[in-house]
Scaffold this active site. Structure first.
Site, mmCIF file in Angstrom:
data_model
loop_
_atom_site.group_PDB
_atom_site.id
_atom_site.type_symbol
_atom_site.label_atom_id
_atom_site.label_comp_id
_atom_site.label_asym_id
_atom_site.label_seq_id
_atom_site.Cartn_x
_atom_site.Cartn_y
_atom_site.Cartn_z
ATOM 1 N N TRP A 122 0.821 -1.202 0.000
ATOM 2 C CA TRP A 122 0.000 0.000 0.000
ATOM 3 C C TRP A 122 0.866 1.269 0.000
ATOM 4 C CZ3 TRP A 122 -1.455 4.173 3.256
ATOM 5 C CH2 TRP A 122 -0.720 4.285 4.440
ATOM 6 N N ASN A 123 2.119 1.163 0.435
ATOM 7 C CA ASN A 123 3.020 2.317 0.465
ATOM 8 C C ASN A 123 4.399 1.833 0.017
ATOM 9 O OD1 ASN A 123 4.668 4.494 1.099
ATOM 10 N ND2 ASN A 123 3.578 4.982 2.984
ATOM 11 N N HIS B 89 4.301 6.457 13.483
ATOM 12 C CA HIS B 89 2.874 6.778 13.474
ATOM 13 C C HIS B 89 2.496 7.556 14.735
ATOM 14 C CE1 HIS B 89 2.449 3.975 10.110
ATOM 15 N NE2 HIS B 89 1.211 4.401 9.968
#
Length: 394
Positions: free
Chosen positions: A281-282, A319
């Site tokens: 996804w990244n 994060h």
């Protein structure tokens, strides 16, 4: 191949059942969308731009890395001294902006997240810059010519060899390029396609306003007036953000810079395991973790499972870093949410296969990152505006 989207469509059908909630909010509050209000997310005081100033200061750390490499290239400082200077520089990149965000009262949460995001990207880029130039010095000492990896795109620019890459132009091209992994010779496209560039720009502007509009119309009144955050369409906002950032924005920057490697994501929506999602996804972050963190650990004799958990720990740290510091509250929702992916990944890999695994991944996405972000928003609102809400209720 969009087969994995079918599982997401089930959740969309469930969201349709919340249509009466949307109509109720529209009837009760009216239209709350205000495009001009977006500016206030970044600027509390129009004469004070702390986030922008913080980003401008980042040039000091960029220049420190460049001139350290120049000294290492000519041998005026030793490898040990260079490593020490890099430790100081990278440590300052991590600590200086976070301290500034915590101390400066005029820094808004959105401005803080943006500034810390820029510094996090800069930290990863300069770490890659350090490693690649060190590899080039080792190759040069072995009297071998450095190899050049070429991906898609035509090589229409001159070939660069070490130490000819240690220029301001090369450094800033890498800083602005949509990649975290440094190369002496990036793949380049032959020209800038103006139509493609315009389409991506329009997508960026439209999707940004759509995200803000959904937040203003649906999220804000829900958080203000109830304790039912799970009714908010934050998952849809997360998907819009993904397309806006990884497809529209990164392709816009890549086209503008004639950057040839456009693989920013793969078919993560078809993921049948959690590791497949995190690996696809990244792509820029995944490539950086493989090249500069995961594989070096394996070469040092660390087993695969502890190395994978270490990657999750690193990701969880950043994060939490990007969310807790700008909001000036430490709830560890992001950290716990990331680390919960480890047992989930083991469970899905052991007991679920195929379409069932894909459904499990989608469920983790729906109740994972978006809910964690909303928990921060909820707690932030309670801390800063809880008294107002209680007064209204009374």
């Amino acid at each position: 191949n969009y087969r994995g989207i079918l599982n997401w469509c089930v959740t969309v059908t469930m969201r349709v059942l919340d249509g009466p909630l949307f109509l109720f909010q529209l009837h009760r509050y009216g239209i709350l969308v205000d495009p001009i209000q977006v500016v206030s997310l970044f600027l509390k005081d129009p004469y004070s731009w702390p986030a922008a100033c913080l980003i401008i200061v980042s040039n000091v750390f960029i220049m420190a890395a460049l001139y350290t490499e120049r000294r290492l290239a000519v041998g005026t400082i030793s490898e040990g001294t260079g490593a020490f200077l890099y430790c100081v520089n990278l440590g300052a990149i991590l600590c200086f902006p976070s301290a500034t965000v915590l101390i400066v009262n005029s820094m808004t949460p959105v401005g803080g997240v943006f500034a810390l995001g820029v510094y996090t990207v800069l930290l990863l880029k300069l770490y890659s810059y350090k490693d690649v130039n060190k590899w080039c010095r080792e190759i040069r000492q072995a009297k071998a010519r450095p190899s050049v990896h070429r991906a898609n795109g035509n090589a229409v620019h001159s070939h660069v060899t070490y130490p000819g890459n240690l220029t301001h132009r090369d450094m800033y091209y890498f800083i602005f390029a949509p990649t975290l992994c440094y190369e002496l010779n990036f793949p380049r496209s032959p020209r800038i396609r103006k139509r493609f560039l315009l389409r991506r720009l329009l997508e960026m502007l439209f999707l940004m306003q759509l995200q803000v509009g959904l937040i203003q119309q649906w999220m804000v009144p829900t958080v203000q007036n109830s304790m039912k955050p799970f009714q908010v369409p934050n998952h849809l906002i997360w998907l819009i953000f993904f397309y806006w950032f990884f497809h529209s924005s990164m392709n816009f920057v890549a086209e503008l810079m004639q950057f040839g490697d456009r693989e920013f994501y793969r078919d993560w929506w078809n993921s049948e395991t959690v590791p497949y999602f995190w690996a696809n996804w990244n792509i820029p972050v995944h490539k950086w973790c493989l090249r500069h963190f995961y594989k070096p650990m394996l070469r040092r004799g660390v087993n695969k499972l502890p190395a994978q958990i270490a990657v999750f720990l690193l990701s969880a740290f950043f994060h939490e870093y990007l969310v807790s510091i700008p909001l000036k509250m430490f709830r560890l929702w992001a950290f716990m949410g990331m680390m919960a992916q480890v047992p989930l990944a083991l469970f899905v890999a052991r007991f679920l296969r195929g379409n069932y695994g894909n459904a499990a991944v989608w469920m983790s996405l729906i109740i994972g990152q978006p809910i964690a972000v909303l928990m921060y928003v909820h707690d932030y609102y309670v801390l800063h505006y809880g008294g107002v809400s209680e007064a209204r209720t009374a």
